[in-house]
Design a protein around this motif. Structure first.
Motif, PDB file in Angstrom:
ATOM      1  N   LEU A  93      -4.930   7.880  -0.487  1.00  0.00           N
ATOM      2  CA  LEU A  93      -5.982   7.057  -0.269  1.00  0.00           C
ATOM      3  C   LEU A  93      -5.721   5.541  -0.259  1.00  0.00           C
ATOM      4  CD1 LEU A  93      -8.613   5.531  -0.966  1.00  0.00           C
ATOM      5  CD2 LEU A  93      -7.223   5.071  -3.175  1.00  0.00           C
ATOM      6  N   VAL A  94      -4.216   5.385  -0.056  1.00  0.00           N
ATOM      7  CA  VAL A  94      -3.378   3.895   0.477  1.00  0.00           C
ATOM      8  C   VAL A  94      -3.700   3.980   1.739  1.00  0.00           C
ATOM      9  CG1 VAL A  94      -2.306   2.252   0.618  1.00  0.00           C
ATOM     10  CG2 VAL A  94      -2.916   3.037  -1.898  1.00  0.00           C
ATOM     11  N   THR A 145       1.358   3.368  10.106  1.00  0.00           N
ATOM     12  CA  THR A 145       0.818   1.806   8.914  1.00  0.00           C
ATOM     13  C   THR A 145       1.216   1.363   8.016  1.00  0.00           C
ATOM     14  OG1 THR A 145      -1.691   2.589  10.322  1.00  0.00           O
ATOM     15  CG2 THR A 145      -1.477   1.060   9.205  1.00  0.00           C
ATOM     16  N   PRO A 146       2.004  -0.250   8.721  1.00  0.00           N
ATOM     17  CA  PRO A 146       2.523  -0.399   7.181  1.00  0.00           C
ATOM     18  C   PRO A 146       1.781  -0.627   5.997  1.00  0.00           C
ATOM     19  CG  PRO A 146       3.230  -1.827   9.060  1.00  0.00           C
ATOM     20  CD  PRO A 146       2.346  -0.856   9.107  1.00  0.00           C
ATOM     21  N   GLN A 147       2.040   0.550   5.004  1.00  0.00           N
ATOM     22  CA  GLN A 147       0.677  -0.065   3.446  1.00  0.00           C
ATOM     23  C   GLN A 147       0.742  -1.849   3.012  1.00  0.00           C
ATOM     24  OE1 GLN A 147       1.967   3.239   1.868  1.00  0.00           O
ATOM     25  NE2 GLN A 147       1.954   3.773   3.028  1.00  0.00           N
ATOM     26  N   GLU A 148       1.697  -2.077   3.227  1.00  0.00           N
ATOM     27  CA  GLU A 148       1.861  -3.562   2.232  1.00  0.00           C
ATOM     28  C   GLU A 148       1.367  -4.469   3.003  1.00  0.00           C
ATOM     29  OE1 GLU A 148       5.994  -4.824   1.434  1.00  0.00           O
ATOM     30  OE2 GLU A 148       5.844  -3.125   0.156  1.00  0.00           O
ATOM     31  N   LYS A 149       1.210  -4.538   4.251  1.00  0.00           N
ATOM     32  CA  LYS A 149       0.472  -4.982   5.185  1.00  0.00           C
ATOM     33  C   LYS A 149      -1.125  -5.126   4.923  1.00  0.00           C
ATOM     34  CE  LYS A 149       0.086  -6.879   9.799  1.00  0.00           C
ATOM     35  NZ  LYS A 149       0.977  -6.562  11.444  1.00  0.00           N
ATOM     36  N   ARG A 163      -3.045   3.298  -7.323  1.00  0.00           N
ATOM     37  CA  ARG A 163      -1.825   3.613  -6.830  1.00  0.00           C
ATOM     38  C   ARG A 163      -1.123   5.116  -7.098  1.00  0.00           C
ATOM     39  NH1 ARG A 163       0.326  -0.569  -8.364  1.00  0.00           N
ATOM     40  NH2 ARG A 163       2.120   0.414 -10.461  1.00  0.00           N
ATOM     41  N   THR A 164      -1.978   5.183  -8.241  1.00  0.00           N
ATOM     42  CA  THR A 164      -1.680   6.606  -9.013  1.00  0.00           C
ATOM     43  C   THR A 164      -2.089   7.323  -8.470  1.00  0.00           C
ATOM     44  OG1 THR A 164      -1.129   5.586 -11.572  1.00  0.00           O
ATOM     45  CG2 THR A 164      -1.109   8.080 -11.548  1.00  0.00           C
ATOM     46  N   ILE A 165      -3.404   7.491  -8.165  1.00  0.00           N
ATOM     47  CA  ILE A 165      -4.393   8.035  -7.883  1.00  0.00           C
ATOM     48  C   ILE A 165      -3.796   8.963  -5.953  1.00  0.00           C
ATOM     49  CG2 ILE A 165      -6.788   9.118  -6.828  1.00  0.00           C
ATOM     50  CD1 ILE A 165      -7.504   7.356  -8.812  1.00  0.00           C
TER      51      ILE A 165
END
Length: 336
Positions: free
Chosen positions: A115-116, A166-170, A182-184
């Protein structure tokens, strides 16, 4: 809406800020093991799709196999289009917590990535659409025929094997901060195994045979995944190379009518790029958009709220004008 997912925060972190927890399998670089796994999950279902034609000709296909293919196809497809895309990426509506979790799981069962990571890639795509920085533009190599052929391959499949991530935190900090989502996202491999196993289990139990389990797996898992993969990837490639463009957008997104039913309304891509947060993409008369229809039902049931239905004036403001200044092709906007 209280959030604006399409706006990316580029501000540097303060010295005391804690790093966000890892949200997906792998980091911001794709290792060789992950690339090999990706190749397997692309190649095996595709080979099954190629084998489907002679198998139908020689052995036939049962109604149970067709039902499994169609059900799990549209479960995953709507999980992607309604969940991953319109809700999590663009905030087209707010979802009650049970619906939010259900959409995250359904989208994960489409076997298109965690997902993320999916959301981060798509938000980056919108930020740089068909320009330098777009993860999967078919115009990456130029506008000549050979360059476009190469670009279509890149946009369809090639970009997924790029080491750079891709930077996920950004691009997806809101999802990373949600512990359940986040768990999924981190459990993607388990949702994949469940997605592949269920058709086989159902087929075997209904027919009480190993053959029923095999054909359920072949049609409901392998063929279904391959078909959904290539329809979804066609939005990245075909819908950014051809199609009508009645609305103003800063890229080359187009409407491709013959993909509408299979893509659950995503191939009305020009309006989406002209108005990314719109909950409905097919806004013209006769433009089928099953995702918008389901969002409307969720709204009526009280499961979804603050739905961003496109008003006529909003859509007309994004419509291209002819040489005489008149609006082209009036719309039939509104709720699905």
């Amino acid at each position: 809406m209280t959030t604006q997912p399409d706006v990316i925060n580029d501000a540097p972190k303060a010295p005391g800020d804690k790093p966000m927890p890892s949200a997906t399998l792998g980091g911001e670089r794709k290792g060789s093991i992950e690339q090999i796994t990706l190749l397997v999950f692309i190649a095996v279902p595709f080979l099954a799709l190629l084998a489907a034609v002679p198998l139908v000709w020689g052995w036939g296909v049962s109604w149970l196999d067709i039902a499994l293919l169609v059900f799990f196809y549209y479960l995953g497809c709507h999980g992607i289009t309604i969940g991953f895309h319109r809700h999590f990426t663009h905030g087209s509506f707010k979802a009650k917590r049970p619906l939010k979790i259900a959409l995250a799981i359904a989208g994960s069962m489409a076997v298109e990535g965690p997902l993320v990571r999916w959301v981060a890639d798509h938000r980056k795509h919108h930020r740089f659409s068909d320009a330098e920085g777009d993860p999967h533009s078919p115009w990456r190599y130029g506008e000549t025929v050979p360059a476009l052929i190469k670009g279509l391959w890149w946009a369809h499949i090639g970009w997924m094997f790029d080491e750079e991530q891709t930077p996920q935190e950004k691009y997806a900090p809101d999802l990373i901060q949600d512990r359940t989502l986040r768990t999924i996202s981190r459990q993607f491999i388990w949702w994949t195994l469940l997605s592949l196993a269920l058709p086989a289990v159902i087929g075997g139990l209904v027919t009480m045979s190993w053959w029923g389990a095999f054909t359920g797996f072949f049609w409901g898992s392998l063929v279904r995944v391959a078909l959904l993969h290539h329809v979804t990837w066609s939005i990245n490639s075909i819908c950014h190379a051809v199609g009508k463009r009645p609305f103003r957008s800063r890229d080359r997104s187009g409407n491709v009518w013959w993909l509408a039913v299979l893509s659950c309304g995503e191939s009305w891509h020009n309006l989406h790029h002209a108005d990314p947060t719109s909950a409905r993409h097919g806004v013209e008369r006769g433009q089928v958009d099953s995702s918008a229809r389901l969002i409307r039902w969720f709204e009526l049931l009280g499961w979804a709220s603050d739905v961003r239905w496109p008003s006529r004036s909003r859509i007309d403001s994004r419509r291209k004008t002819g040489e005489d200044g008149s609006r082209q092709e009036r719309t039939t906007a509104g709720a699905a």
